[in-house]
Scaffold this motif. Structure first.
Motif, PDB file in Angstrom:
ATOM      1  N   MET A   1       1.017   5.740  -1.507  1.00  0.00           N
ATOM      2  CA  MET A   1       0.434   6.772  -1.759  1.00  0.00           C
ATOM      3  C   MET A   1       1.032   7.481  -3.268  1.00  0.00           C
ATOM      4  O   MET A   1       2.549   7.645  -3.079  1.00  0.00           O
ATOM      5  CB  MET A   1       0.680   7.870  -0.860  1.00  0.00           C
TER       6      MET A   1
ATOM      7  N   HIS B   1       2.558   4.943   3.005  1.00  0.00           N
ATOM      8  CA  HIS B   1       1.395   5.981   3.941  1.00  0.00           C
ATOM      9  C   HIS B   1       2.043   6.277   5.122  1.00  0.00           C
ATOM     10  O   HIS B   1       2.862   5.884   5.798  1.00  0.00           O
ATOM     11  CB  HIS B   1       0.395   4.901   4.234  1.00  0.00           C
TER      12      HIS B   1
ATOM     13  N   ALA C   1       0.696  -1.138   0.029  1.00  0.00           N
ATOM     14  CA  ALA C   1      -0.004   0.156  -0.039  1.00  0.00           C
ATOM     15  C   ALA C   1       1.026   1.164  -0.056  1.00  0.00           C
ATOM     16  O   ALA C   1       1.805   1.273   0.858  1.00  0.00           O
ATOM     17  CB  ALA C   1      -1.006   0.097   1.162  1.00  0.00           C
TER      18      ALA C   1
ATOM     19  N   ARG D   1       0.556  12.700   4.440  1.00  0.00           N
ATOM     20  CA  ARG D   1      -0.534  13.061   3.464  1.00  0.00           C
ATOM     21  C   ARG D   1      -1.365  14.602   3.675  1.00  0.00           C
ATOM     22  O   ARG D   1      -1.483  15.207   2.842  1.00  0.00           O
ATOM     23  CB  ARG D   1      -1.720  11.856   3.951  1.00  0.00           C
TER      24      ARG D   1
ATOM     25  N   ARG E   1      -3.455   9.557  -4.305  1.00  0.00           N
ATOM     26  CA  ARG E   1      -4.142   8.518  -4.579  1.00  0.00           C
ATOM     27  C   ARG E   1      -3.695   7.243  -4.089  1.00  0.00           C
ATOM     28  O   ARG E   1      -2.314   7.217  -4.049  1.00  0.00           O
ATOM     29  CB  ARG E   1      -4.373   8.355  -6.126  1.00  0.00           C
ATOM     30  N   ASP E   2      -4.380   6.297  -3.217  1.00  0.00           N
ATOM     31  CA  ASP E   2      -3.902   5.360  -2.984  1.00  0.00           C
ATOM     32  C   ASP E   2      -3.623   4.175  -4.009  1.00  0.00           C
ATOM     33  O   ASP E   2      -4.811   4.009  -4.750  1.00  0.00           O
ATOM     34  CB  ASP E   2      -4.839   4.655  -1.544  1.00  0.00           C
TER      35      ASP E   2
END
Length: 145
Positions: A75, A106, A73, A111, A122-123
């Motif tokens: 960004m 992340h 995961a 962020r 956007r992830d």
């Protein structure tokens, strides 16, 4: 139990098997790993190494285990990339730099900061291979260059 051992990292794109590791797991010195094909082996390097796609562990029995970056995961950052890259780098945050976007791990504080600076975030889930250190290969820590 006796595992095959590796004390060597080499370049290879044609291994006998591969091991999929995320960014944090690709920074190691000594650890037992299991390849995707089920081969357990001991990594026992002289010093901690930052490993990426194209690197391979050479086992003491001659087999090569390729390293494959795992999807994780992240960004995706778009917008004024020069400005965003400066702020990300100023915080010593690992960053993958590509045409048209930056990728970072992340972090809710980053962020918030990047959104306030006008970035579009956007992830995404994909392999993460950030830029290495400016004073050598791989990762750098601190300011003792």
């Amino acid at each position: 139990m006796q595992f095959p051992t590796t004390r060597t990292v080499t370049q290879s794109h044609h291994g006998d098997d591969h091991v999929t590791l995320d960014y944090d797991a690709r920074f190691l010195r000594r650890k037992v790993l299991t390849s995707n094909g089920g081969i357990q082996f001991l990594v026992d390097l002289d010093q901690t190494a930052s490993l990426n796609r194209g690197d391979a562990f050479q086992l003491d029995d001659g087999r090569l285990i390729e390293i494959v970056p795992a999807s994780e995961a992240l960004m995706e950052v778009t917008g004024d990339l020069t400005r965003m890259a400066w702020h990300i780098g100023n915080r010593h945050t690992p960053c993958q730099i590509e045409d048209g976007r930056l990728l970072i791990q992340h972090d809710h504080v980053l962020r918030d900061m990047l959104e306030q600076l006008g970035a579009t975030l956007r992830d995404v889930v994909e392999p993460f291979t950030p830029e290495g250190g400016a004073y050598g290969h791989g990762r750098t820590h601190g300011h003792a260059h």
